[in-house]
Motif scaffolding. Sequence first.
Motif, PDB file in Angstrom:
ATOM      1  N   CYS A 182      28.782  38.871  43.798  1.00  0.00           N
ATOM      2  CA  CYS A 182      29.180  37.530  43.367  1.00  0.00           C
ATOM      3  C   CYS A 182      30.030  37.596  42.106  1.00  0.00           C
ATOM      4  O   CYS A 182      30.981  36.816  41.933  1.00  0.00           O
ATOM      5  N   VAL A 183      29.715  38.540  41.225  1.00  0.00           N
ATOM      6  CA  VAL A 183      30.489  38.701  39.994  1.00  0.00           C
ATOM      7  C   VAL A 183      31.930  39.114  40.314  1.00  0.00           C
ATOM      8  O   VAL A 183      32.877  38.645  39.678  1.00  0.00           O
ATOM      9  N   LEU A 184      32.111  39.983  41.293  1.00  0.00           N
ATOM     10  CA  LEU A 184      33.473  40.353  41.700  1.00  0.00           C
ATOM     11  C   LEU A 184      34.260  39.129  42.134  1.00  0.00           C
ATOM     12  O   LEU A 184      35.448  38.983  41.808  1.00  0.00           O
ATOM     13  N   LEU A 185      33.603  38.252  42.850  1.00  0.00           N
ATOM     14  CA  LEU A 185      34.261  37.026  43.288  1.00  0.00           C
ATOM     15  C   LEU A 185      34.618  36.152  42.090  1.00  0.00           C
ATOM     16  O   LEU A 185      35.696  35.550  42.040  1.00  0.00           O
ATOM     17  N   TYR A 186      33.732  36.104  41.120  1.00  0.00           N
ATOM     18  CA  TYR A 186      33.997  35.359  39.887  1.00  0.00           C
ATOM     19  C   TYR A 186      35.202  35.936  39.141  1.00  0.00           C
ATOM     20  O   TYR A 186      36.078  35.193  38.683  1.00  0.00           O
ATOM     21  N   VAL A 187      35.267  37.251  39.007  1.00  0.00           N
ATOM     22  CA  VAL A 187      36.406  37.874  38.317  1.00  0.00           C
ATOM     23  C   VAL A 187      37.702  37.556  39.050  1.00  0.00           C
ATOM     24  O   VAL A 187      38.737  37.280  38.426  1.00  0.00           O
ATOM     25  N   HIS A 188      37.664  37.590  40.370  1.00  0.00           N
ATOM     26  CA  HIS A 188      38.865  37.231  41.127  1.00  0.00           C
ATOM     27  C   HIS A 188      39.243  35.779  40.864  1.00  0.00           C
ATOM     28  O   HIS A 188      40.430  35.447  40.804  1.00  0.00           O
ATOM     29  N   GLY A 189      38.253  34.920  40.689  1.00  0.00           N
ATOM     30  CA  GLY A 189      38.551  33.538  40.335  1.00  0.00           C
ATOM     31  C   GLY A 189      39.255  33.430  39.001  1.00  0.00           C
ATOM     32  O   GLY A 189      40.149  32.595  38.815  1.00  0.00           O
TER      33      GLY A 189
END
Length: 357
Positions: A164-171
């Motif tokens: 989920c953190v990877l998705l946040y960083v991509h955001g």
Amino acid sequence: MLYFAQPSTMGCRFPVTEKQPFSPDLPMIRANAVSTLAQILSSAGMRLDEQLQKSGLSDATQLNIVDFLRILESFAVEVRDESLHMSKRPLLPGTNDHVLSNLGKCRSLQDALQELAASYNFIHGGAYNRVERRDRELLYIIDDRQFPYLDDSDPIHIRFNLDCVLLYVHGVVCSLGGHGAANSLIKVQSRADNGDNSVLQAAFSHLPLKFGAPCYVLHYQLDMADQPLQWQAPLTLSSVYNQLQFHLGQGNGDNNLVTKVRHLLEQGIQSQDAVAAELGYSVATLRRKLTESHSSFRQCREQVLNQEAKTLLAQQLALEDVAQRLHFSDARSFNRAFKTWNGVTPRDYIEKLQEEQ
């Protein structure tokens, strides 16, 4: 290492030059990932159906990526720990917004990602995040193998959270770099054993995904590294989610209306007339559609205000300051509203926070 925080977004709006359509259809989360989320909530004495209801949702089998992340965000506020009770160094809600607010001062996307990594390394007391240029790629790397997790943390839950953190960083990349940066992601790596209960399968089904990797890595095309930032206003978690919603969306629809209304409220659009106009509805149509979704504009607004209030109280702001930030006429009015929402006064809530620290 990165964790989710509750946004402090009242009064924040998209830049005029980058106004986005607001009703994209989003990829749905797999059933196994939803099950893992339910287990994480259960370990903290919470139920998924209750969190869905608080977020204006009803069907766990129809959970999109952004709603999914917002439930985690709400969970972080409820347990008053951005590390979701997985770290030996619990973090007060609001830490991520503080970090994000400084990124707009950077000159390029690589500078911003390096600032992001350095900020979280400082907060967590270790070199867990780094940015590298390698083989015509720009990499954002999270290496949590030496991170001080609590001894009883479930490895599956940890890896789920880091995906989920990877998705946040991509955001964050989507927010700072716009469409070009969003589309420059070429590969994703995760330490999860497989993608059965990962959000990455839904978010990046069109990209090569490597599971069982040594670290968590986002691979971007190198030519985006030196691009100037497109976002100049202070960045918040809510604006990151809004940008992620836009860049992951594929078309338009009327699904998740309650979520869309809450998004707009979090952007600082407070009046029902203005929210209806943003969504392309008349006020009467908006009321009818919210009723059909078993909600109302007032309920949406109170949910947003309550979550924001808990974040500000956790940051030890004075009651008068919290009331002013949330646009109450005075502290007494805020006190009454908070007790109606939570069954306890703000001071009782603060005392409970202090007891648990």
